[in-house]
Design a protein around this motif. Sequence first.
Motif: not given
Length: 625
Positions: A258-259, A350-353, A387-388, A393-394
Amino acid sequence: MLTKREELFGGTPDEYLSHKEKYENSTRKAVILFSLLRKIQEENNTDLTNYRNLLSGVLGASISQDGSPFGLHYIMFMPVFMSQADEEQQERWLHRALNCSIIGSYAQTELGHGTFIRGLETTATYDPSTQEFVLHSPTLTSYKWWPGGLGNTANYCIVIAQLYSKGECHGIHSFIVQVRDEDTHMPLPGIKVGEIGVKMGLNAVNNGFIGFENVRIPRTNMLMKHAKILEDGTYVKSKNSKLIYGAMVFVRVVIVFDSVNYLAKAITVATRYSAVRRQSQLKEGEPERQILDYVTQQDKILTAIAGCFAMKMNARMLWDTFNVINDQLHKGNMERLGELHALACCLKAISTSDSSLFTARCRVSCGGHGYMVSSTLPATSALTTASCTYEGDNTVLLLQTARFLLKTWRQIDTGPLTPTVEYLKTVSAPGFSYKWENSIEGIIRGFQIVSMKKISSCLNLMTAKVMSGMSQADAWNTISIQLVSAGESHCRAIVISTFHEDMSKAMRSMSASLAEVMGQLVELYAVYWTLERLGDLLEYTSISGADVVKLRSWYEELLRKIRPNAVGLVDAFDIIDELLQSTLGAYDGRVYERLMEEALKSPLNAEPVNQSFHKYLKPFMQGKL
Ligand SMILES: CCCCCCCCCC(=O)SCCNC(=O)CCNC(=O)[C@H](O)C(C)(C)COP(=O)(O)OP(=O)(O)OC[C@H]1O[C@@H](n2cnc3c(N)ncnc32)[C@H](O)[C@@H]1OP(=O)(O)O
Ligand SMILES: Cc1cc2nc3c(=O)[nH]c(=O)nc-3n(C[C@H](O)[C@H](O)[C@H](O)COP(=O)(O)OP(=O)(O)OC[C@H]3O[C@@H](n4cnc5c(N)ncnc54)[C@H](O)[C@@H]3O)c2cc1C
């Protein structure tokens, strides 16, 4: 008679609807879209494998940039059923969920707890005399808060609650609970349900709250594929207590895909706009240049394109790894569950951040017009930052990865390692020697060494602190910044090596010219992150100042080479204008006309003089107020 397309994409732009109208409009559109999806489902039997394709159809085509009130039904309600319900329960409910004759949500997070799920307060107490569970929200903080679709849409939800039986607490378990009458949609007795209000974005998701006042549900509403409660209240534990967490792993895998989708939208808009927009003269007397010709603009956007391709390949690797390990779990082999959890955690983080960081860059790279809602960049930014947080939570997830890495490092000499961590053995083997070299392979090795040395240093620090009398928990918390960094370094090493290996394989079947461009993207991604993580590489590898100078010219050379293919690369995402929903990114490049067309849709342009002139402005300006 409106076509489906007009029904879906026409009408007043969402940004001019009230919160309530936006929900009603998104429900209207969701019903159209999901009727089409239901038809697709009826043509194929839906299991977890093609379920993801269906799901990416749902996500990729979620037509409103504000999400959909049906999202959670597909993203969590059904996958949790598939992974936590026993055969009889799947028989009873899954088909109804698949054809959307019931709409579900997933209620885990509470007002008082989101990360620490062992601290959830909602209780499910077994009553053997009636063979029922009594669901109860003992405090305000125990109210479920956030579940998507729960506000006004879902009539069922999966509730995560502390299970009590015979006076003993057995921890959190999953229960299916009907929350609204299937005919009247009225909340059932003992249930207080509503919507949580306006958020930064995703305002069509209909996130809700729910509280239970001693609500009774049958014993067989506890999802019993793993743990069970027998009729007399005997608790039968699961083979592995972590299996209840399984659905979160699946959703994190989906979130990585999705990211990529969100970032692909943002870079399509920013790249196309940067090819249309002309601003400033590079040389006196010359025509104004496409802003994509400015190297600083290329630095913002071309690295985001490379990041999107990199994460797409890593999403596929994660999905394949998930399927392999999920099959093993179904056969009772838990050996790689910890590795899968750690990989899903760090790749989700990592993908969302990255997606959030690069989407924000795309927004600012479009200047003032990038700040217009009609560009779609503000909404995409709001989506990626959410998404983060959701699905873990990332920071917390990177700490989970670090926990697994430290455990792995402690056992480094006891036997072979599982695939995603076997590099730790290679780069720490006695006699392994390495000298920095400015090449893809040299960069991958460098990141692997950084990761290994950070993990080793964290373990040494933890050990020293505990030996000095500090508790394990305090030692952990004291060095948690370094633990997060170790988790990120491990993930970055995996992302770069996967991108390089998988793209190299794919390039073998490409034309020479396409392979050349794809190779440039791999190099750009690797060199970009090398320059971003110079501190770590200088600390743990033999990289020199002279290497860095050469890296910088390599980087600038790559930007120059990729520039002519930038628009072609984003066109390859093939996102239709109706889904892109952007005045700046539309395929025809009519940016200024579209900006004006959208502006004229503003209700404030319906009449030449707004009523506030007569009511407020005029008396004010005449000193009468
Ligand atoms: C697709 C996009 C569209 C938008 C959709 C939005 C959907 C959003 C829906 C949601 O947000 S649903 C709610 C999501 N909530 C979370 O993700 C909560 C995050 N918190 C956690 O997962 C746990 O609280 C956390 C892992 C942080 C800590 O839990 P614990 O305190 O039980 O774990 P602990 O750190 O003590 O570790 C216990 C063991 O469980 C293991 N573990 C924890 N989580 C696991 C997991 N998920 N899978 C497998 N193992 C897991 C962990 O590795 C460890 O194994 P070891 O003892 O062998 O080291
Ligand atoms: C758009 C959106 C949709 C959502 N949808 C759903 C849904 O459908 N169903 C559902 O159940 N939930 C849903 N959630 C909730 C989401 O899962 C939680 O917000 C998430 O798990 C984070 O928990 P929290 O909000 O309690 O943050 P907290 O855990 O309170 O985090 C706040 C801060 O504390 C830090 N922190 C917390 N614990 C630790 C620790 N152990 N070590 C170090 N730092 C720590 C975090 O890093 C963070 O910086 C949704 C959230 C959002 C934003």
